[in-house]
Each structure stands twice: as C-alpha cells, then as structure tokens.
Write a protein that holds these residues in place. Sequence first.
Motif, PDB file in Angstrom:
ATOM      1  N   ILE A   1      25.956   5.023 -13.578  1.00  0.00           N
ATOM      2  CA  ILE A   1      25.568   6.184 -12.767  1.00  0.00           C
ATOM      3  C   ILE A   1      26.241   6.101 -11.397  1.00  0.00           C
ATOM      4  CG2 ILE A   1      23.638   7.265 -11.533  1.00  0.00           C
ATOM      5  CD1 ILE A   1      21.924   6.619 -14.066  1.00  0.00           C
ATOM      6  N   ARG A   2      26.192   4.936 -10.759  1.00  0.00           N
ATOM      7  CA  ARG A   2      26.842   4.779  -9.444  1.00  0.00           C
ATOM      8  C   ARG A   2      28.348   4.989  -9.538  1.00  0.00           C
ATOM      9  NH1 ARG A   2      22.631   0.873  -8.664  1.00  0.00           N
ATOM     10  NH2 ARG A   2      23.918  -0.812  -9.503  1.00  0.00           N
ATOM     11  N   ALA A   3      28.969   4.460 -10.585  1.00  0.00           N
ATOM     12  CA  ALA A   3      30.423   4.607 -10.750  1.00  0.00           C
ATOM     13  C   ALA A   3      30.802   6.077 -10.922  1.00  0.00           C
ATOM     14  CB  ALA A   3      30.899   3.783 -11.942  1.00  0.00           C
ATOM     15  N   LEU A   4      30.059   6.807 -11.746  1.00  0.00           N
ATOM     16  CA  LEU A   4      30.371   8.216 -11.952  1.00  0.00           C
ATOM     17  C   LEU A   4      30.040   9.050 -10.716  1.00  0.00           C
ATOM     18  CD1 LEU A   4      29.402   8.403 -15.663  1.00  0.00           C
ATOM     19  CD2 LEU A   4      31.626   8.995 -14.704  1.00  0.00           C
ATOM     20  N   TYR A   5      29.005   8.668  -9.990  1.00  0.00           N
ATOM     21  CA  TYR A   5      28.696   9.343  -8.723  1.00  0.00           C
ATOM     22  C   TYR A   5      29.877   9.176  -7.762  1.00  0.00           C
ATOM     23  CZ  TYR A   5      26.562  10.570  -4.312  1.00  0.00           C
ATOM     24  OH  TYR A   5      26.305  11.160  -3.099  1.00  0.00           O
ATOM     25  N   ASP A   6      30.377   7.951  -7.638  1.00  0.00           N
ATOM     26  CA  ASP A   6      31.523   7.689  -6.761  1.00  0.00           C
ATOM     27  C   ASP A   6      32.751   8.470  -7.214  1.00  0.00           C
ATOM     28  OD1 ASP A   6      29.996   5.979  -5.211  1.00  0.00           O
ATOM     29  OD2 ASP A   6      30.802   4.142  -6.129  1.00  0.00           O
ATOM     30  N   TRP A   7      33.003   8.497  -8.528  1.00  0.00           N
ATOM     31  CA  TRP A   7      34.144   9.230  -9.058  1.00  0.00           C
ATOM     32  C   TRP A   7      34.050  10.710  -8.699  1.00  0.00           C
ATOM     33  CZ3 TRP A   7      34.317  13.169 -12.718  1.00  0.00           C
ATOM     34  CH2 TRP A   7      35.606  13.524 -13.144  1.00  0.00           C
ATOM     35  N   CYS A   8      32.865  11.300  -8.896  1.00  0.00           N
ATOM     36  CA  CYS A   8      32.668  12.712  -8.551  1.00  0.00           C
ATOM     37  C   CYS A   8      32.928  12.941  -7.065  1.00  0.00           C
ATOM     38  CB  CYS A   8      31.241  13.161  -8.892  1.00  0.00           C
ATOM     39  SG  CYS A   8      30.896  13.429 -10.627  1.00  0.00           S
ATOM     40  N   SER A   9      32.303  12.136  -6.235  1.00  0.00           N
ATOM     41  CA  SER A   9      32.396  12.306  -4.787  1.00  0.00           C
ATOM     42  C   SER A   9      33.831  12.145  -4.287  1.00  0.00           C
ATOM     43  CB  SER A   9      31.476  11.317  -4.078  1.00  0.00           C
ATOM     44  OG  SER A   9      30.136  11.542  -4.466  1.00  0.00           O
ATOM     45  N   GLU A  10      34.521  11.126  -4.778  1.00  0.00           N
ATOM     46  CA  GLU A  10      35.886  10.850  -4.325  1.00  0.00           C
ATOM     47  C   GLU A  10      36.885  11.905  -4.780  1.00  0.00           C
ATOM     48  OE1 GLU A  10      36.820   6.840  -5.502  1.00  0.00           O
ATOM     49  OE2 GLU A  10      35.166   6.041  -4.303  1.00  0.00           O
ATOM     50  N   ASN A  11      36.571  12.626  -5.847  1.00  0.00           N
ATOM     51  CA  ASN A  11      37.488  13.630  -6.371  1.00  0.00           C
ATOM     52  C   ASN A  11      37.074  15.062  -6.035  1.00  0.00           C
ATOM     53  OD1 ASN A  11      39.663  12.195  -7.965  1.00  0.00           O
ATOM     54  ND2 ASN A  11      37.795  11.173  -8.671  1.00  0.00           N
ATOM     55  N   GLY A  12      36.114  15.206  -5.126  1.00  0.00           N
ATOM     56  CA  GLY A  12      35.708  16.526  -4.665  1.00  0.00           C
ATOM     57  C   GLY A  12      34.826  17.296  -5.620  1.00  0.00           C
ATOM     58  N   PHE A  13      34.189  16.602  -6.575  1.00  0.00           N
ATOM     59  CA  PHE A  13      33.286  17.246  -7.519  1.00  0.00           C
ATOM     60  C   PHE A  13      31.843  17.094  -7.046  1.00  0.00           C
ATOM     61  CE2 PHE A  13      36.730  15.874 -10.602  1.00  0.00           C
ATOM     62  CZ  PHE A  13      37.319  17.120 -10.663  1.00  0.00           C
ATOM     63  N   THR A  14      30.968  17.920  -7.592  1.00  0.00           N
ATOM     64  CA  THR A  14      29.548  17.886  -7.264  1.00  0.00           C
ATOM     65  C   THR A  14      28.808  17.118  -8.356  1.00  0.00           C
ATOM     66  OG1 THR A  14      29.805  20.078  -6.294  1.00  0.00           O
ATOM     67  CG2 THR A  14      27.542  19.296  -6.663  1.00  0.00           C
ATOM     68  N   PRO A  15      28.254  15.938  -8.038  1.00  0.00           N
ATOM     69  CA  PRO A  15      27.542  15.169  -9.066  1.00  0.00           C
ATOM     70  C   PRO A  15      26.151  15.746  -9.346  1.00  0.00           C
ATOM     71  CG  PRO A  15      27.546  13.970  -6.989  1.00  0.00           C
ATOM     72  CD  PRO A  15      28.337  15.224  -6.770  1.00  0.00           C
ATOM     73  N   TYR A  16      25.889  15.984 -10.624  1.00  0.00           N
ATOM     74  CA  TYR A  16      24.591  16.446 -11.088  1.00  0.00           C
ATOM     75  C   TYR A  16      24.009  15.378 -11.999  1.00  0.00           C
ATOM     76  CZ  TYR A  16      24.869  21.440  -9.759  1.00  0.00           C
ATOM     77  OH  TYR A  16      24.917  22.629  -9.088  1.00  0.00           O
ATOM     78  N   VAL A  17      22.688  15.188 -11.949  1.00  0.00           N
ATOM     79  CA  VAL A  17      22.010  14.338 -12.918  1.00  0.00           C
ATOM     80  C   VAL A  17      21.015  15.197 -13.697  1.00  0.00           C
ATOM     81  CG1 VAL A  17      22.283  12.127 -11.723  1.00  0.00           C
ATOM     82  CG2 VAL A  17      20.277  13.504 -11.274  1.00  0.00           C
ATOM     83  N   ALA A  18      21.014  15.012 -15.013  1.00  0.00           N
ATOM     84  CA  ALA A  18      20.046  15.668 -15.887  1.00  0.00           C
ATOM     85  C   ALA A  18      18.957  14.639 -16.178  1.00  0.00           C
ATOM     86  CB  ALA A  18      20.716  16.133 -17.170  1.00  0.00           C
ATOM     87  N   VAL A  19      17.711  15.048 -16.023  1.00  0.00           N
ATOM     88  CA  VAL A  19      16.580  14.123 -16.119  1.00  0.00           C
ATOM     89  C   VAL A  19      15.572  14.644 -17.132  1.00  0.00           C
ATOM     90  CG1 VAL A  19      14.679  13.063 -14.810  1.00  0.00           C
ATOM     91  CG2 VAL A  19      16.881  13.493 -13.686  1.00  0.00           C
ATOM     92  N   LYS A  20      15.098  13.756 -17.989  1.00  0.00           N
ATOM     93  CA  LYS A  20      13.997  14.078 -18.900  1.00  0.00           C
ATOM     94  C   LYS A  20      12.703  13.755 -18.153  1.00  0.00           C
ATOM     95  CE  LYS A  20      12.605  13.944 -23.600  1.00  0.00           C
ATOM     96  NZ  LYS A  20      13.122  13.837 -24.937  1.00  0.00           N
ATOM     97  N   VAL A  21      11.923  14.766 -17.868  1.00  0.00           N
ATOM     98  CA  VAL A  21      10.754  14.636 -16.995  1.00  0.00           C
ATOM     99  C   VAL A  21       9.524  14.183 -17.777  1.00  0.00           C
ATOM    100  CG1 VAL A  21       9.218  15.883 -15.417  1.00  0.00           C
ATOM    101  CG2 VAL A  21      11.681  16.381 -15.431  1.00  0.00           C
ATOM    102  N   ASP A  22       8.831  13.205 -17.198  1.00  0.00           N
ATOM    103  CA  ASP A  22       7.507  12.790 -17.666  1.00  0.00           C
ATOM    104  C   ASP A  22       6.697  12.467 -16.414  1.00  0.00           C
ATOM    105  OD1 ASP A  22       8.308  10.266 -16.803  1.00  0.00           O
ATOM    106  OD2 ASP A  22       8.132   9.319 -18.760  1.00  0.00           O
ATOM    107  N   ASN A  23       5.539  11.835 -16.569  1.00  0.00           N
ATOM    108  CA  ASN A  23       4.692  11.588 -15.398  1.00  0.00           C
ATOM    109  C   ASN A  23       5.228  10.499 -14.468  1.00  0.00           C
ATOM    110  OD1 ASN A  23       4.091   9.349 -16.911  1.00  0.00           O
ATOM    111  ND2 ASN A  23       1.891   9.731 -17.044  1.00  0.00           N
TER     112      ASN A  23
END
Length: 150
Positions: free
Chosen positions: A15-37
Amino acid sequence: MISNTELPSTRPYLIRALYDWCSENGFTPYVAVKVDNTVQVPREYVQGGEIVLNVSMDATSSLKLGNDFIEFKARFGGKPREIMVPIHRVMAIYARENGQGMAFPVSDEETAPAALSSIEGQALDSADSHEKPITPSPSSSGRPALKRIK
C-alpha cells in the motif's frame, strides 16, 4: 526458518509503495475499503458495504500509512472527520486517473489479520496471486468498479 503465519503482512508495504508511486507520478491515490464495525469512516458515504477514499496529500491531513491502520483527517461534505481503516480491510489501492494499482483479498471475519498474513504468503507463492493489478470498469454507483487483470 520462520513460518508464513509468523511473518508480518506484506499488505501495508505494498500500500505504501503504490501510494508513493501514485504521488510521485502525479496520480491521485484512492483506497477501496470493505466496511465493518472496525472501520471508522462516515457511514453516510458507505455504499454496498464499501467506501472509496481519496488519500492524496491534497485531500487529507495527518496521513499515516501504518502497518496496522491507515489514519487521516479529511472533510466530507465540508465537515472535518477522523478516518481510521484497519489495513486488513483495504480491498485495493489504485490511481484514480488510470485505475492502475493492486487489489487484496478481504475476509469477512473480523479477526482476519493473522489468517490474512498466511493467505498473502500463499498467494505470493502461487502462480495465480490474489494481489493483481486492477483497472476501473463501469459501475452503477458512478465510481470505478475494481476489475482484476489476469
């Protein structure tokens, strides 16, 4: 030799590596989350038991991509909120602009972290890994649906 169940999960590192990749290449990082309590997000924005969060520097403050949780502050409908997502509830991280990223298996069991580490280790050893790049595909909710690439 250390068994797979004793190794820490690879998920937070990926997750950190892909976040860095997105940020360094001018992309907007999104995370999809399965919600529970165990997930602390504004429930009014949860659709079908899932939520997609913009985790870019422009959309968050005090962002921490830890080994156990993703934590940050963000505004939803103009109201400041504190967000806390257990790493094991992250279904994917991807670039909004092109959909490139990685999907992860998410168990419906709330005690998933130990079991998930074992699953991830097995997936990395197999030819058909559960952690595959993703691309967006149309969805009825107006946000990209995640589609695994083979």
